[in-house]
Design a protein around this motif. Structure first.
Motif, mmCIF file in Angstrom:
data_model
loop_
_atom_site.group_PDB
_atom_site.id
_atom_site.type_symbol
_atom_site.label_atom_id
_atom_site.label_comp_id
_atom_site.label_asym_id
_atom_site.label_seq_id
_atom_site.Cartn_x
_atom_site.Cartn_y
_atom_site.Cartn_z
ATOM 1 N N LEU A 1 0.304 -27.852 -7.004
ATOM 2 C CA LEU A 1 -0.265 -27.638 -5.677
ATOM 3 C C LEU A 1 -1.795 -27.676 -5.709
ATOM 4 O O LEU A 1 -2.429 -28.259 -4.813
ATOM 5 C CB LEU A 1 0.196 -26.292 -5.114
ATOM 6 C CG LEU A 1 1.630 -26.224 -4.582
ATOM 7 C CD1 LEU A 1 1.973 -24.811 -4.151
ATOM 8 C CD2 LEU A 1 1.817 -27.186 -3.419
ATOM 9 N N MET A 2 -2.390 -27.094 -6.730
ATOM 10 C CA MET A 2 -3.846 -27.088 -6.833
ATOM 11 C C MET A 2 -4.382 -28.490 -7.134
ATOM 12 O O MET A 2 -5.484 -28.844 -6.715
ATOM 13 C CB MET A 2 -4.283 -26.096 -7.912
ATOM 14 C CG MET A 2 -3.939 -24.649 -7.581
ATOM 15 S SD MET A 2 -4.371 -23.448 -8.873
ATOM 16 C CE MET A 2 -6.154 -23.420 -8.711
ATOM 17 N N THR A 3 -3.599 -29.297 -7.834
ATOM 18 C CA THR A 3 -3.987 -30.688 -8.071
ATOM 19 C C THR A 3 -3.943 -31.496 -6.780
ATOM 20 O O THR A 3 -4.767 -32.396 -6.563
ATOM 21 C CB THR A 3 -3.044 -31.330 -9.115
ATOM 22 O OG1 THR A 3 -3.089 -30.566 -10.318
ATOM 23 C CG2 THR A 3 -3.451 -32.763 -9.402
ATOM 24 N N LEU A 4 -2.990 -31.167 -5.914
ATOM 25 C CA LEU A 4 -2.842 -31.870 -4.633
ATOM 26 C C LEU A 4 -3.607 -31.148 -3.535
ATOM 27 O O LEU A 4 -3.091 -30.942 -2.432
ATOM 28 C CB LEU A 4 -1.353 -31.973 -4.273
ATOM 29 C CG LEU A 4 -0.469 -32.742 -5.259
ATOM 30 C CD1 LEU A 4 0.993 -32.631 -4.862
ATOM 31 C CD2 LEU A 4 -0.897 -34.205 -5.322
ATOM 32 N N GLY A 5 -4.832 -30.754 -3.833
ATOM 33 C CA GLY A 5 -5.626 -30.003 -2.864
ATOM 34 C C GLY A 5 -5.834 -30.736 -1.559
ATOM 35 O O GLY A 5 -5.880 -30.127 -0.481
ATOM 36 N N GLY A 6 -5.968 -32.057 -1.624
ATOM 37 C CA GLY A 6 -6.137 -32.824 -0.393
ATOM 38 C C GLY A 6 -4.927 -32.735 0.521
ATOM 39 O O GLY A 6 -5.077 -32.766 1.751
ATOM 40 N N TRP A 7 -3.746 -32.620 -0.055
ATOM 41 C CA TRP A 7 -2.539 -32.493 0.751
ATOM 42 C C TRP A 7 -2.386 -31.088 1.305
ATOM 43 O O TRP A 7 -2.001 -30.917 2.461
ATOM 44 C CB TRP A 7 -1.306 -32.837 -0.094
ATOM 45 C CG TRP A 7 -1.173 -34.284 -0.432
ATOM 46 C CD1 TRP A 7 -2.166 -35.223 -0.452
ATOM 47 C CD2 TRP A 7 0.028 -34.966 -0.809
ATOM 48 N NE1 TRP A 7 -1.680 -36.434 -0.826
ATOM 49 C CE2 TRP A 7 -0.328 -36.319 -1.059
ATOM 50 C CE3 TRP A 7 1.352 -34.578 -0.991
ATOM 51 C CZ2 TRP A 7 0.611 -37.267 -1.451
ATOM 52 C CZ3 TRP A 7 2.294 -35.515 -1.381
ATOM 53 C CH2 TRP A 7 1.922 -36.848 -1.602
ATOM 54 N N THR A 8 -2.645 -30.075 0.478
ATOM 55 C CA THR A 8 -2.426 -28.693 0.910
ATOM 56 C C THR A 8 -3.463 -28.228 1.924
ATOM 57 O O THR A 8 -3.181 -27.334 2.725
ATOM 58 C CB THR A 8 -2.438 -27.741 -0.298
ATOM 59 O OG1 THR A 8 -3.700 -27.841 -0.969
ATOM 60 C CG2 THR A 8 -1.318 -28.091 -1.272
ATOM 61 N N GLU A 9 -4.659 -28.815 1.882
ATOM 62 C CA GLU A 9 -5.719 -28.396 2.797
ATOM 63 C C GLU A 9 -5.695 -29.162 4.112
ATOM 64 O O GLU A 9 -6.383 -28.788 5.057
ATOM 65 C CB GLU A 9 -7.082 -28.581 2.124
ATOM 66 C CG GLU A 9 -7.289 -27.669 0.909
ATOM 67 C CD GLU A 9 -8.551 -27.990 0.143
ATOM 68 O OE1 GLU A 9 -9.321 -28.869 0.616
ATOM 69 O OE2 GLU A 9 -8.781 -27.373 -0.915
ATOM 70 N N VAL B 1 4.463 -29.107 -1.500
ATOM 71 C CA VAL B 1 5.344 -28.033 -1.946
ATOM 72 C C VAL B 1 6.590 -28.607 -2.615
ATOM 73 O O VAL B 1 7.048 -28.110 -3.658
ATOM 74 C CB VAL B 1 5.735 -27.123 -0.769
ATOM 75 C CG1 VAL B 1 6.802 -26.116 -1.188
ATOM 76 C CG2 VAL B 1 4.511 -26.388 -0.231
ATOM 77 N N LEU B 2 7.144 -29.675 -2.042
ATOM 78 C CA LEU B 2 8.331 -30.298 -2.614
ATOM 79 C C LEU B 2 8.056 -30.853 -4.008
ATOM 80 O O LEU B 2 8.862 -30.663 -4.933
ATOM 81 C CB LEU B 2 8.833 -31.407 -1.693
ATOM 82 C CG LEU B 2 10.107 -32.135 -2.145
ATOM 83 C CD1 LEU B 2 11.273 -31.162 -2.262
ATOM 84 C CD2 LEU B 2 10.449 -33.274 -1.177
ATOM 85 N N LEU B 3 6.923 -31.530 -4.186
ATOM 86 C CA LEU B 3 6.562 -32.048 -5.506
ATOM 87 C C LEU B 3 6.365 -30.907 -6.503
ATOM 88 O O LEU B 3 6.763 -31.010 -7.675
ATOM 89 C CB LEU B 3 5.290 -32.887 -5.416
ATOM 90 C CG LEU B 3 5.425 -34.247 -4.713
ATOM 91 C CD1 LEU B 3 4.057 -34.919 -4.594
ATOM 92 C CD2 LEU B 3 6.403 -35.145 -5.465
ATOM 93 N N ALA B 4 5.757 -29.805 -6.046
ATOM 94 C CA ALA B 4 5.561 -28.643 -6.913
ATOM 95 C C ALA B 4 6.895 -28.055 -7.346
ATOM 96 O O ALA B 4 7.091 -27.690 -8.516
ATOM 97 C CB ALA B 4 4.724 -27.591 -6.201
ATOM 98 N N VAL B 5 7.838 -27.965 -6.412
ATOM 99 C CA VAL B 5 9.164 -27.419 -6.721
ATOM 100 C C VAL B 5 9.909 -28.322 -7.697
ATOM 101 O O VAL B 5 10.533 -27.844 -8.660
ATOM 102 C CB VAL B 5 9.966 -27.237 -5.418
ATOM 103 C CG1 VAL B 5 11.444 -27.003 -5.718
ATOM 104 C CG2 VAL B 5 9.410 -26.076 -4.606
ATOM 105 N N ILE B 6 9.850 -29.636 -7.476
ATOM 106 C CA ILE B 6 10.535 -30.578 -8.373
ATOM 107 C C ILE B 6 9.977 -30.469 -9.784
ATOM 108 O O ILE B 6 10.721 -30.426 -10.776
ATOM 109 C CB ILE B 6 10.405 -32.014 -7.837
ATOM 110 C CG1 ILE B 6 11.201 -32.168 -6.537
ATOM 111 C CG2 ILE B 6 10.882 -33.026 -8.874
ATOM 112 C CD1 ILE B 6 11.003 -33.503 -5.843
ATOM 113 N N ALA B 7 8.643 -30.427 -9.894
ATOM 114 C CA ALA B 7 8.016 -30.319 -11.209
ATOM 115 C C ALA B 7 8.405 -29.016 -11.896
ATOM 116 O O ALA B 7 8.741 -28.996 -13.089
ATOM 117 C CB ALA B 7 6.493 -30.413 -11.074
ATOM 118 N N ALA B 8 8.375 -27.906 -11.149
ATOM 119 C CA ALA B 8 8.709 -26.603 -11.724
ATOM 120 C C ALA B 8 10.156 -26.562 -12.192
ATOM 121 O O ALA B 8 10.461 -26.073 -13.294
ATOM 122 C CB ALA B 8 8.452 -25.500 -10.705
#
Length: 343
Positions: free
Chosen positions: A96-104, A115-122
């Motif tokens: 999520l912190m890497t995808l700051g442009g998406w989260t902000e 969030v979905l990419l973060a969940v898949i990776a985790a």
């Protein structure tokens, strides 16, 4: 030759007390919600606390759902489960912190995509970690509970130290994606958007797990393995492979729970999984070994009770869950909805 005697099968009527006893675990949540409303009085405060409790409960269920199957099916007391929660949180939040442009960005699609990419990776990382954990640490100690406790606690400590090596020893603070910040007002109560999302995700996961366990062949094998593993193996199924699959799935769900809990708290630490294991084990024990439904009910009870008690009498919040577990076990020593007998 005399004819066979006429046989008319009879069925014993189920008494009212037996029906109430069967339905009692499912009635505990509405009863607790009603008691909370009576005790709190203010509808807006009650609604806020109820949604918060449901959100907390569903996230605990996500973390506990895999463990209850591992505990019930494999008879493994895995304290290392908390390590998967921590690793999942760190991996997911790092994404999520890497995808700051998406989260902000003020875009729901971009935020949910991150969030979905973060969940898949985790879930991917913790699933692989769970496979290695089962193969290297758990497999040599099947059937030896004391050794399981000692070696899985050791595995938990090692993984926590590896988190310190990779991410550092400090707490990591962050903010939720833009569209998940803030709250919505309903009936004069302010309900956080993220908590509503957590409730939806938790309920969806429960429904999906229940359908898989009850409507699919693999679910039938898992349930049969929980009740009588020797018979399943006698029928030709490789229950060992089922064990490994359940362990991997449980580890991945712990990773999902870690991401959800990290977003809930907006801070992650290497020891967060270890702290959550207290609530996770309470849920597994009061729900009943191997029971997804029991774990779901137990998690909601824990979440709701802790929020209500913390509002009414903060000093008692720390012991409310232990008191709940004690009361449930005095009532039903094997848990509310056990699938297997305690071993």
């Amino acid at each position: 030759m005399s004819s066979a005697p006429e046989h008319k099968p009879t069925f014993a009527d189920v008494t009212l007390s037996e029906r109430i006893g069967t339905a009692a675990p499912f009635l505990l949540i509405p009863v607790l919600v009603v008691l909370g409303f009576v005790a709190i009085g203010a509808p807006s405060s009650w609604l806020t606390l109820t949604v918060s409790g449901l959100a907390m409960g569903t996230m605990i269920f996500i973390m506990a759902s895999g463990l209850t199957l591992v505990f019930g099916l494999m008879d493994v007391i895995n304290f290392g489960h908390g390590a998967f929660i921590s690793v999942g949180a760190f991996v997911g939040i790092s994404v999520l912190m890497t995808l700051g442009g998406w989260t902000e960005a003020p875009s729901l699609a971009l935020n949910m995509g991150a969030v979905l990419l973060a969940v898949i990776a985790a879930m991917a990382v913790t699933g692989v970690l769970g496979w290695g954990f089962e193969r290297i640490i758990v497999r040599p100690v099947y059937g030896a509970h004391l050794k399981q406790i000692l070696i899985t606690v050791g595995g938990l400590i090692v993984i926590e130290q590896l988190i310190h090596v990779v991410w550092g020893p400090e707490e990591i603070f962050f903010t939720r994606p833009e569209t998940l910040k803030g709250a919505v007002t309903f009936g004069g109560a302010a309900v956080e958007k993220y908590r509503l999302l957590a409730v939806v995700v938790g309920i969806a996961l429960f429904v999906a797990m229940r359908m898989v366990l009850r409507r699919t062949k693999i679910g039938l094998i898992v349930r049969a393995g929980v009740e009588n593993g020797e018979m399943v193996e006698a029928l030709g199924y490789r229950l060992r492979m089922v064990f490994i699959g359940v362990f991997i799935a449980g580890s991945a769900l712990a990773g999902l729970g870690g991401v959800m809990w990290g977003l809930y708290q907006e801070v992650i630490t290497a020891g967060m999984g270890e702290k959550m294991m207290i609530l996770v084990f309470i849920v597994v024990i009061i729900g009943g070994l191997g029971s997804v439904e029991g774990a779901f009910i137990g998690a909601l009870l824990v979440g709701l009770l802790q929020n209500y008690v913390a509002f009414l009498e903060p000093k008692l919040a720390l012991v409310s869950n232990i008191a709940l577990m004690t009361a449930i076990l005095l009532w039903r020593p094997q848990g509310m909805l056990p699938v297997v007998k305690a071993k």
